[in-house]
Design a protein around this motif. Structure first.
Motif, mmCIF file in Angstrom:
data_model
loop_
_atom_site.group_PDB
_atom_site.id
_atom_site.type_symbol
_atom_site.label_atom_id
_atom_site.label_comp_id
_atom_site.label_asym_id
_atom_site.label_seq_id
_atom_site.Cartn_x
_atom_site.Cartn_y
_atom_site.Cartn_z
ATOM 1 N N GLN A 30 50.571 -10.835 -6.583
ATOM 2 C CA GLN A 30 50.368 -9.478 -7.343
ATOM 3 C C GLN A 30 49.974 -8.507 -6.274
ATOM 4 O O GLN A 30 50.086 -7.353 -6.140
ATOM 5 N N VAL A 68 57.248 -12.211 -8.895
ATOM 6 C CA VAL A 68 55.782 -12.222 -9.705
ATOM 7 C C VAL A 68 56.110 -12.538 -11.226
ATOM 8 O O VAL A 68 55.493 -13.417 -11.675
ATOM 9 N N ALA A 69 57.217 -11.773 -11.568
ATOM 10 C CA ALA A 69 57.442 -12.255 -13.115
ATOM 11 C C ALA A 69 57.679 -13.692 -13.343
ATOM 12 O O ALA A 69 57.537 -14.377 -14.115
ATOM 13 N N LYS A 105 54.997 -10.559 -21.066
ATOM 14 C CA LYS A 105 54.603 -9.722 -19.842
ATOM 15 C C LYS A 105 55.657 -10.074 -18.614
ATOM 16 O O LYS A 105 56.224 -9.093 -17.999
ATOM 17 N N GLY A 148 53.291 -6.584 -5.867
ATOM 18 C CA GLY A 148 53.146 -5.843 -7.197
ATOM 19 C C GLY A 148 54.095 -6.494 -8.084
ATOM 20 O O GLY A 148 54.404 -7.479 -8.302
ATOM 21 N N ASP A 149 54.606 -5.492 -9.092
ATOM 22 C CA ASP A 149 55.554 -5.743 -9.953
ATOM 23 C C ASP A 149 56.762 -6.038 -9.334
ATOM 24 O O ASP A 149 57.599 -5.276 -8.686
ATOM 25 N N SER A 150 57.364 -7.450 -9.488
ATOM 26 C CA SER A 150 58.610 -7.878 -8.791
ATOM 27 C C SER A 150 59.214 -8.975 -9.628
ATOM 28 O O SER A 150 58.423 -9.533 -10.340
ATOM 29 N N LYS A 204 62.193 -4.675 -16.057
ATOM 30 C CA LYS A 204 62.132 -3.734 -15.293
ATOM 31 C C LYS A 204 62.505 -3.791 -13.973
ATOM 32 O O LYS A 204 62.897 -2.712 -13.114
ATOM 33 N N THR A 205 62.278 -4.649 -13.033
ATOM 34 C CA THR A 205 62.518 -4.701 -11.717
ATOM 35 C C THR A 205 63.936 -5.531 -11.482
ATOM 36 O O THR A 205 64.228 -5.177 -10.259
ATOM 37 N N GLU A 224 59.209 -8.617 -19.708
ATOM 38 C CA GLU A 224 59.170 -7.154 -19.425
ATOM 39 C C GLU A 224 59.146 -6.908 -18.035
ATOM 40 O O GLU A 224 59.902 -5.797 -17.654
ATOM 41 N N MET A 225 58.415 -7.199 -16.921
ATOM 42 C CA MET A 225 58.512 -7.246 -15.523
ATOM 43 C C MET A 225 59.750 -7.319 -15.011
ATOM 44 O O MET A 225 60.321 -6.559 -14.268
#
Length: 337
Positions: A187, A196-197, A222, A191-193, A229-230, A225-226
């Motif tokens: 993270q 990471v998800a 979570k 970051g959000d990727s 999003k990515t 959702e990530m």
């Protein structure tokens, strides 16, 4: 030829080489370029070895690396030779060379130097592959606890390897701890990727096996959702996390949510991978099991039938996945009699 033999004996005396064959001698004549053979240095051997390696002549490269190691026992010689053996799938020989690289590197640079720690990680990876789990774990821990500051990439790579080791050998408590550490490290860098998800999903998976179902569900959601999003809502990352979350929700008897997620997983995998892909087949089998648990045997039969049809085209005759599909299909047919 007689002059070459004389030079070979001179080389043996100078560098205490136990045995040097004619091809090595010929290579040495080339690299010395007319100098007295006794003046040949470790650097000459290494230059020749690296040149051979670049040209793909690995047999000659090996000979020159061995000659270099007889001249001087240095980290780079053993490390290069180890990777040469890795490329040839000579795992036992590679492990021996990585061990020698660690000893030589500790002497040259210090036991906690980055070069030594990375050689330890490479050795740990090989030990992991050959089932030497305790040694691999010890080496990974040594890398992570070393005094030298690892780069983010090196730390993440080592944590990933150790986490995977724990998952593979069902040491879920340890996996939970290292995966949490990995998630923080990723993270900070990414970051959000998608990466990471997926790590977040792995952590949820560890929580699930530790029977921390509420924590696992929250973590899966979570992660999902990530990922959406990515990577978009119809990616393989989304399918992988959805499938895991569906299994957990079924354990929690939240079956409507679970069914929706199973359908979502199947839809994505069927479109992106095809019906005869292993992941798609396993999803069909999971759904067959899901419906069987709910007593919906006709739906279970449909799923198992689709899974078996694809499995028979995909897996070899003795594959355990094919056997599992056949057994599941037989059971549901018996229920429907």
């Amino acid at each position: 030829i007689s002059e070459m033999v004389k030079q070979m004996f001179k080389l043996q005396k100078t560098f205490k080489v136990i045995s040097v064959n004619l091809s090595v001698a010929a290579a040495l004549i080339t690299l010395t370029e007319g100098r007295a053979l006794s003046e040949t240095t470790w650097a000459d051997f290494m230059q020749s070895a690296n040149n051979y390696a670049r040209k793909g002549n690995l047999d000659k490269a090996e000979e020159m690396y061995i000659a270099a190691s007889k001249a001087e026992e240095r980290f780079s010689t053993f490390n290069n030779l180890a990777w040469l053996y890795v490329s040839q799938k000579r795992v036992s020989d590679a492990k021996v060379m990585f061990k020698k690289a660690i000893v030589a590197g500790s002497r040259e640079f210090g036991a906690d130097s980055i070069k030594v720690l990375m050689a330890a990680k490479d050795l740990a990876d090989l030990c992991n592959k050959t089932g030497e789990i305790e040694q691999a774990e010890t080496l990974y821990r040594k890398v992570l606890s070393g005094k030298s500051v690892l780069s983010s990439k090196e730390r993440i790579s080592t944590l990933k390897s150790l986490t995977l080791l724990y998952f593979n050998y069902r040491k879920f408590s340890e996996a939970e701890s290292t995966c949490a550490e990995l998630l923080v490290a990723e993270q900070q860098v990414l970051g959000d990727s998608a990466e990471v998800a997926l790590t977040m999903s792995d952590l949820a998976y560890a929580h699930e096996f530790e029977e921390k179902f509420a924590v696992a569900e929250s973590q899966y959601k979570k992660a999902l959702e990530m990922a959406e999003k990515t990577t978009g809502k119809t990616s393989l990352e989304v399918a992988n996390i959805s499938n895991r979350l569906a299994g957990l929700l079924h354990k929690e008897q939240k079956d409507k949510e679970a069914e929706d997620l199973y359908k979502k997983t199947l839809n994505i995998r069927s479109k992106l991978l095809g019906e005869e892909n292993k992941s798609t087949i396993l999803t069909l089998n999971d759904m067959g099991s899901f419906y069987a648990d709910l007593g919906q045997n006709q739906l279970s039969k449909i799923m198992y039938e689709r899974a078996l049809k694809s499995a028979e085209k995909t897996f070899p005759a003795n594959d355990p996945n094919l056997s599992a599909c056949r057994e599941s299909y037989k059971k549901v047919l018996k229920k429907l009699e």
